[in-house]
Design a protein around this motif. Structure first.
Motif, PDB file in Angstrom:
ATOM      1  N   TYR A 111       4.016   5.984  -5.072  1.00  0.00           N
ATOM      2  CA  TYR A 111       4.035   6.031  -6.535  1.00  0.00           C
ATOM      3  C   TYR A 111       3.093   7.118  -7.048  1.00  0.00           C
ATOM      4  O   TYR A 111       3.485   7.982  -7.841  1.00  0.00           O
ATOM      5  CB  TYR A 111       3.627   4.656  -7.102  1.00  0.00           C
ATOM      6  CG  TYR A 111       3.267   4.710  -8.566  1.00  0.00           C
ATOM      7  CD1 TYR A 111       4.270   4.732  -9.537  1.00  0.00           C
ATOM      8  CD2 TYR A 111       1.938   4.784  -8.973  1.00  0.00           C
ATOM      9  CE1 TYR A 111       3.953   4.817 -10.879  1.00  0.00           C
ATOM     10  CE2 TYR A 111       1.613   4.865 -10.310  1.00  0.00           C
ATOM     11  CZ  TYR A 111       2.613   4.886 -11.264  1.00  0.00           C
ATOM     12  OH  TYR A 111       2.289   4.985 -12.585  1.00  0.00           O
ATOM     13  N   VAL A 145      -5.405  -2.687  -4.048  1.00  0.00           N
ATOM     14  CA  VAL A 145      -4.539  -3.781  -3.591  1.00  0.00           C
ATOM     15  C   VAL A 145      -5.263  -5.122  -3.758  1.00  0.00           C
ATOM     16  O   VAL A 145      -4.669  -6.105  -4.201  1.00  0.00           O
ATOM     17  CB  VAL A 145      -4.051  -3.555  -2.140  1.00  0.00           C
ATOM     18  CG1 VAL A 145      -3.356  -4.801  -1.601  1.00  0.00           C
ATOM     19  CG2 VAL A 145      -3.097  -2.353  -2.087  1.00  0.00           C
ATOM     20  N   LEU A 149       2.339   1.931  -3.358  1.00  0.00           N
ATOM     21  CA  LEU A 149       1.327   2.480  -4.264  1.00  0.00           C
ATOM     22  C   LEU A 149       1.092   3.951  -3.976  1.00  0.00           C
ATOM     23  O   LEU A 149       1.000   4.774  -4.894  1.00  0.00           O
ATOM     24  CB  LEU A 149      -0.011   1.760  -4.029  1.00  0.00           C
ATOM     25  CG  LEU A 149      -0.373   0.559  -4.848  1.00  0.00           C
ATOM     26  CD1 LEU A 149      -1.795   0.142  -4.502  1.00  0.00           C
ATOM     27  CD2 LEU A 149      -0.274   0.880  -6.344  1.00  0.00           C
ATOM     28  N   GLU A 150       0.993   4.266  -2.685  1.00  0.00           N
ATOM     29  CA  GLU A 150       0.741   5.658  -2.295  1.00  0.00           C
ATOM     30  C   GLU A 150       1.898   6.554  -2.746  1.00  0.00           C
ATOM     31  O   GLU A 150       1.682   7.625  -3.321  1.00  0.00           O
ATOM     32  CB  GLU A 150       0.572   5.751  -0.771  1.00  0.00           C
ATOM     33  CG  GLU A 150      -0.717   5.106  -0.281  1.00  0.00           C
ATOM     34  CD  GLU A 150      -0.886   5.151   1.242  1.00  0.00           C
ATOM     35  OE1 GLU A 150      -1.998   4.868   1.715  1.00  0.00           O
ATOM     36  OE2 GLU A 150       0.090   5.465   1.955  1.00  0.00           O
ATOM     37  N   MET A 172      -7.046   2.513  -1.837  1.00  0.00           N
ATOM     38  CA  MET A 172      -5.909   1.613  -1.629  1.00  0.00           C
ATOM     39  C   MET A 172      -6.417   0.193  -1.391  1.00  0.00           C
ATOM     40  O   MET A 172      -5.833  -0.778  -1.852  1.00  0.00           O
ATOM     41  CB  MET A 172      -5.075   2.081  -0.436  1.00  0.00           C
ATOM     42  CG  MET A 172      -4.448   3.458  -0.626  1.00  0.00           C
ATOM     43  SD  MET A 172      -3.514   3.560  -2.176  1.00  0.00           S
ATOM     44  CE  MET A 172      -4.426   4.825  -3.035  1.00  0.00           C
ATOM     45  N   LEU A 179       1.234  -0.449 -13.404  1.00  0.00           N
ATOM     46  CA  LEU A 179       0.727  -1.496 -12.511  1.00  0.00           C
ATOM     47  C   LEU A 179       0.459  -2.803 -13.257  1.00  0.00           C
ATOM     48  O   LEU A 179       0.076  -3.800 -12.653  1.00  0.00           O
ATOM     49  CB  LEU A 179      -0.564  -1.027 -11.825  1.00  0.00           C
ATOM     50  CG  LEU A 179      -0.381   0.126 -10.821  1.00  0.00           C
ATOM     51  CD1 LEU A 179      -1.717   0.689 -10.394  1.00  0.00           C
ATOM     52  CD2 LEU A 179       0.411  -0.344  -9.603  1.00  0.00           C
ATOM     53  N   ILE A 212      -6.101   5.806  -8.928  1.00  0.00           N
ATOM     54  CA  ILE A 212      -5.873   4.376  -8.659  1.00  0.00           C
ATOM     55  C   ILE A 212      -6.827   3.878  -7.578  1.00  0.00           C
ATOM     56  O   ILE A 212      -6.505   2.979  -6.812  1.00  0.00           O
ATOM     57  CB  ILE A 212      -4.409   4.028  -8.335  1.00  0.00           C
ATOM     58  CG1 ILE A 212      -3.892   4.873  -7.172  1.00  0.00           C
ATOM     59  CG2 ILE A 212      -3.537   4.184  -9.570  1.00  0.00           C
ATOM     60  CD1 ILE A 212      -2.591   4.327  -6.603  1.00  0.00           C
ATOM     61  N   LEU A 222       6.797  -3.907  -6.523  1.00  0.00           N
ATOM     62  CA  LEU A 222       5.726  -3.882  -5.532  1.00  0.00           C
ATOM     63  C   LEU A 222       5.822  -5.005  -4.495  1.00  0.00           C
ATOM     64  O   LEU A 222       5.077  -5.003  -3.518  1.00  0.00           O
ATOM     65  CB  LEU A 222       4.372  -4.001  -6.242  1.00  0.00           C
ATOM     66  CG  LEU A 222       3.799  -2.746  -6.889  1.00  0.00           C
ATOM     67  CD1 LEU A 222       2.562  -3.099  -7.717  1.00  0.00           C
ATOM     68  CD2 LEU A 222       3.457  -1.684  -5.847  1.00  0.00           C
ATOM     69  N   ARG A 257       0.828  -1.207   0.000  1.00  0.00           N
ATOM     70  CA  ARG A 257       0.000   0.000   0.000  1.00  0.00           C
ATOM     71  C   ARG A 257       0.867   1.264   0.000  1.00  0.00           C
ATOM     72  O   ARG A 257       0.608   2.198  -0.760  1.00  0.00           O
ATOM     73  CB  ARG A 257      -0.922  -0.015   1.223  1.00  0.00           C
ATOM     74  CG  ARG A 257      -1.630   1.312   1.417  1.00  0.00           C
ATOM     75  CD  ARG A 257      -2.641   1.253   2.531  1.00  0.00           C
ATOM     76  NE  ARG A 257      -3.098   2.597   2.867  1.00  0.00           N
ATOM     77  CZ  ARG A 257      -4.153   2.855   3.632  1.00  0.00           C
ATOM     78  NH1 ARG A 257      -4.846   1.856   4.130  1.00  0.00           N
ATOM     79  NH2 ARG A 257      -4.507   4.089   3.898  1.00  0.00           N
TER      80      ARG A 257
END
Ligand SMILES: [Zn+2]
Ligand SMILES: [Zn+2]
Length: 645
Positions: free
Chosen positions: A282, A529, A279-280, A525, A414, A522, A544, A276
C-alpha cells in the motif's frame, strides 16, 4: 485584630483575620466550593485546607478539576490503604506510598505474599474506614521522638526515611485514626470522600529499587474522585486487555516470539506477514505515485559511517555493539539516514532534479533494554517506512506539506482517526544528547513552526523529544488507555548535509547545500501492525484481513462445489480458506468468527445447485444467498475502496 490579605485566582482580594483557614475561606466563597474542595494552593504550594494562614497569601481552593488536587486525593487513598493493612496485619513494615497515574500504591514488607483474598479483606477494611470519615491530621513531632516512635514499632524503613529526609528539628506526620505516617502532605481533610477506588494487584519491588535490598510487596489501587471516572477507567482497562495485540497476535496466529531467536525479535507468521505485506505494498504504491524512488541498502555498515553521521556520539547507547571482521569494524544500523545520504551522493546532483526523494522499507536494529520489550510494539529489529527528501531550502514548505498529505491519506485509509501533532524540541542546557549548533537548531525550529502554521494545524510542544540532529514534528496516536506514542514523524535537518558535505549545482552554476527532510509515514511495520491489531480488536477491514472469506460446506456432498467457489475466489485475487473439516456448520462458523474472518460463505445442496453462496458477515450476521459473481463484485468494491466495516 490582625488581618491578612487573601488574593484569589480571579484577582479578587479579601481581608480575613490572621489564622483563617482555606476551608473557612472556601465556605465564605460558596458552600458548594467548600464541599468540593480537596486541598489549597497558597503562593504556589499545595497546603491542607485546615492550615491556618498567617500572612498575605495568593490562594486557590482546588477541587477535582485540578490534576494536582486529584494526586493529593490519591495520596490520601494510599494512606487509607496503609491504615487498613496495619489494622489487619499489624506486623507489616511500611515502605513508601505515593499517588501514581490513575491511582496509588503502598509498599509493605511481609513474609507471606498478599493473596487475592487478602486484597478483598483490605478493600473491605478501607471501606469501613471511609464510612467512619476519619480526619487526616497533621502533627509535628521532634525528629528524635519520631525516630524513637518508629524504632519501637519496628518500622525500620520509616526510620531510614526520617534519617534521610527530615532536616528540620520538627518532622511532619499525618494521622488517620490510629495510623501515623511520616509524610510531608498535604492531604484531603478526611477519609469520607475516598469512595471510588479498587485494589488492583500486588507486585514485588526492591526497597528503593536496589536489588541488594529486601523485596517489598506493592499493593496497587485505582482511584478517582468520582465513581463514573473509576468505572470508565476500569472499562478501558478491560478493553485494553481484550484488544492487547500480544494476546490477539497469538490467538489469530499473526506473530510469535521464540526464546531460541531472542527477545524483541518477533517471527511473523503467515497471517501477520500477509497484513504486513499489504501495508508495505500500500505505502510503496502511494509513494511511487508522488515521486519517491525506492532503494535497498544493507542493514549494516562500517562504524566510521556512524561516527561521521554523529550516531556514534549521540545514539551509541541504542545501538548493538560492533562486530570485528578481518580489517573492518561493522555495526548494525540504528537508522537508515546515512545509507540514503550515500545514495544521494552516488553522483553529482543538479538543482533541476531536486527534490530527490529516496525511500526504503529500511530494517533497523536498536538495542532496546529487555525490560521494555513488548510483542510487536517494542522490538529490537524493525522495518521503517522511511524516506529522506533532499531539497533546496525553498522547497521545504511544499515538501513538508506533501508529507503531511500522505500521512493524512494513509491514516484515512487505515481507519485511524484519533491523532495529534507534537513539536519535539531539544531541552535547552548542556547535553550530549544533541549536536551543538544553536543557530542550526533555531533555524530548523523556525522552519518547522512556519510549515505547521501554514497548514493551520494545532500542535503541542515537547522539550527533550527531538532527534539528536534536529527538532521534529511527531504525529501521536493514543491507545485505549490514552497513552500516546509517536507513529509518524517529519524532521527538517540542516546538520547531516553539513556532516556529509552534500551539494547540488544551482542555477547559478555554483555548489549549494541541500536540506534533508527525514520522514516516516506509517511508522515501522511492527509498531503499525500492533496498533492496527488493537484498533480493530483483530477484526481487520476486508482489504487488510489475512483471510477475507471462509468457505463452509455443509457436508461432504457439497465439498466439490465448495472447492470450485474457493478456486474462483482465489482466481479473482482474494484471500480465501476452505474449511472442509468434518465438523458441524455451527462449529465452523464459530471458528471463523473467532478468527474474525469478514465473510463466511455457507455452501449447502441448494447453493451447489443454484451456483450461489449463502453469505454471512462477522458483525452483520446472515446476509442471505446470492450468486457467487455478485458476492465477488461486492467484495472487490469493498476492498478497492478500503472500506472500514
Ligand atoms: Zn504520605
Ligand atoms: Zn533519517
Amino acid at each position: 485584630m490582625d488581618t491578612i490579605q487573601i488574593t484569589l485566582p480571579d484577582g479578587a482580594t479579601r481581608e480575613v483575620p490572621k489564622g483563617t483557614t482555606p476551608a473557612q475561606i472556601a465556605q465564605q466563597i460558596s458552600p458548594r466550593l467548600a464541599k468540593d474542595a480537596l486541598v489549597a494552593r497558597a503562593n504556589g504550594d499545595l497546603i491542607d485546607l485546615s492550615l491556618p494562614l498567617e500572612h498575605d497569601t495568593k490562594l486557590a481552593i482546588l477541587t477535582a478539576k485540578d490534576p494536582d488536587a486529584v494526586q493529593v486525593f490519591r495520596h490520601s487513598a494510599a494512606h487509607l490503604l496503609a491504615a487498613a493493612v496495619l489494622e489487619l496485619y499489624p506486623h507489616v513494615k511500611l515502605g513508601i506510598g505515593p499517588p501514581i497515574e490513575n491511582g496509588f500504591f503502598y509498599e509493605f514488607l511481609r513474609a507471606e505474599p498478599f493473596t487475592q483474598d487478602d486484597l478483598e479483606k483490605i478493600e473491605a477494611k478501607m471501606r469501613e474506614l471511609t464510612a467512619r470519615d476519619i480526619p487526616n491530621e497533621r502533627r509535628l513531632i521532634p525528629k528524635l521522638e519520631a525516630l524513637d516512635l518508629y524504632r519501637k514499632s519496628g518500622q525500620t524503613f520509616k526510620c531510614e526515611l526520617v534519617e534521610e529526609k527530615a532536616i528540620e528539628p520538627m518532622v511532619s506526620f499525618y494521622t488517620t485514626g490510629k495510623f501515623l505516617d511520616f509524610c510531608r502532605g498535604p492531604h484531603i481533610p478526611s477519609t469520607g470522600r475516598i469512595k471510588a477506588f479498587k485494589l488492583m494487584n500486588v507486585s514485588g519491588a526492591y526497597w528503593k529499587g536496589k536489588e541488594s535490598n529486601p523485596q517489598m510487596q506493592r499493593i496497587y489501587g485505582a482511584c478517582f474522585v468520582d465513581q463514573k471516572e473509576l468505572d470508565d477507567y476500569l472499562h478501558r482497562l478491560e478493553e485494553a486487555k481484550r484488544r492487547d495485540h500480544r494476546k490477539l497476535g497469538k490467538e489469530l496466529e499473526l506473530f510469535t516470539v521464540s526464546d531460541q531467536v531472542g527477545s524483541g525479535l518477533p517471527l511473523w507468521l503467515p497471517k501477520g506477514a500477509t497484513i504486513r505485506r499489504l501495508l508495505e505494498e500500500y505505502i510503496l504504491e502511494k509513494e511511487r505515485q508522488i515521486g519517491y524512488q525506492h532503494v535497498y541498502t544493507p542493514d549494516l555498515a562500517k562504524v566510521d559511517l556512524y561516527i561521521r553521521s554523529g550516531h556514534w556520539e549521540h545514539y551509541h547507547d541504542d545501538m548493538f555493539p560492533p562486530m570485528e571482521l578481518e580489517t573492518e569494524e561493522l555495526v548494525l544500523r540504528p537508522m537508515n539516514c546515512p545509507h540514503h545520504i550515500l545514495v544521494y551522493e552516488s553522483r553529482k546532483r543538479s538543482y533541476r532534479e531536486l527534490p530527490v526523494r529516496i525511500a526504503e522499507l529500511g530494517t533497523m536494529w536498536r538495542y532496546e533494554r529487555s525490560g521494555v520489550l513488548s510483542g510487536l510494539s517494542r522490538v529490537r529489529c524493525m522495518t521503517l517506512n522511511d524516506a529522506h527528501i533532499f531539497c533546496t531550502p525553498d522547497q521545504i514548505k511544499e515538501e513538508f506539506a506533501g508529507v503531511m498529505r500522505l500521512v493524512e491519506q494513509a491514516y484515512r485509509d487505515l481507519g485511524i482517526t484519533q491523532y495529534s501533532y507534537r513539536l519535539s524540541l531539544r531541552d535547552k542546557g548542556p547535553s550530549d544528547k544533541y549536536v551543538a549548533n544553536d543557530e542550526m537548531w533555531n533555524l530548523a525550529e523556525r522552519v518547522l513552526r512556519e510549515a505547521m502554521d501554514a497548514l493551520r494545524l494545532p500542535y503541542t510542544e515537547a522539550p527533550g523529544e527531538a532527534a539528536f540532529y534536529g527538532p521534529k514534528l511527531d504525529i501521536q496516536l493514543a491507545d485505549v488507555m490514552g497513552h500516546q506514542e509517536t507513529y509518524s514523524t517529519i524532521q527538517i535537518d540542516f546538520h547531516l548535509p553539513n556532516q556529509f558535505d552534500l551539494g547540488y549545482v544551482g542555477a547559478d552554476g555554483a555548489e549549494h547545500r541541500p536540506v534533508i527532510i527525514h520522514r516516516g509515514v506509517i511508522s515501522t511495520m511492527e509498531r503499525m501492525v500492533s496498533y492496527l491489531i488493537e484498533l480493530y480488536a483483530g477484526a481487520f477491514p476486508a482489504w487488510l484481513a489475512p483471510v477475507q472469506a471462509e468457505v463452509l460446506p455443509l457436508s461432504e456432498k457439497t465439498n466439490e462445489y465448495a472447492q470450485k467457489v474457493e478456486q474462483q475466489l482465489k482466481e479473482a485475487g482474494f484471500r480465501v480458506h476452505l474449511d472442509d473439516r468434518n465438523e458441524k456448520l455451527q462449529a465452523k462458523i464459530r471458528d471463523a468468527q473467532l478468527q474474525k474472518v469478514p465473510y463466511m460463505l455457507v455452501i449447502g445442496a441448494k447453493e451447489a445447485e443454484a451456483g450461489t453462496v449463502a453469505v454471512r458477515h462477522r458483525s452483520k450476521g446472515d446476509l442471505g444467498p446470492r450468486p457467487l459473481a455478485e458476492f465477488i463484485a461486492g467484495l472487490r468494491a469493498e476492498v478497492e475502496s478500503r472500506a472500514i466495516v
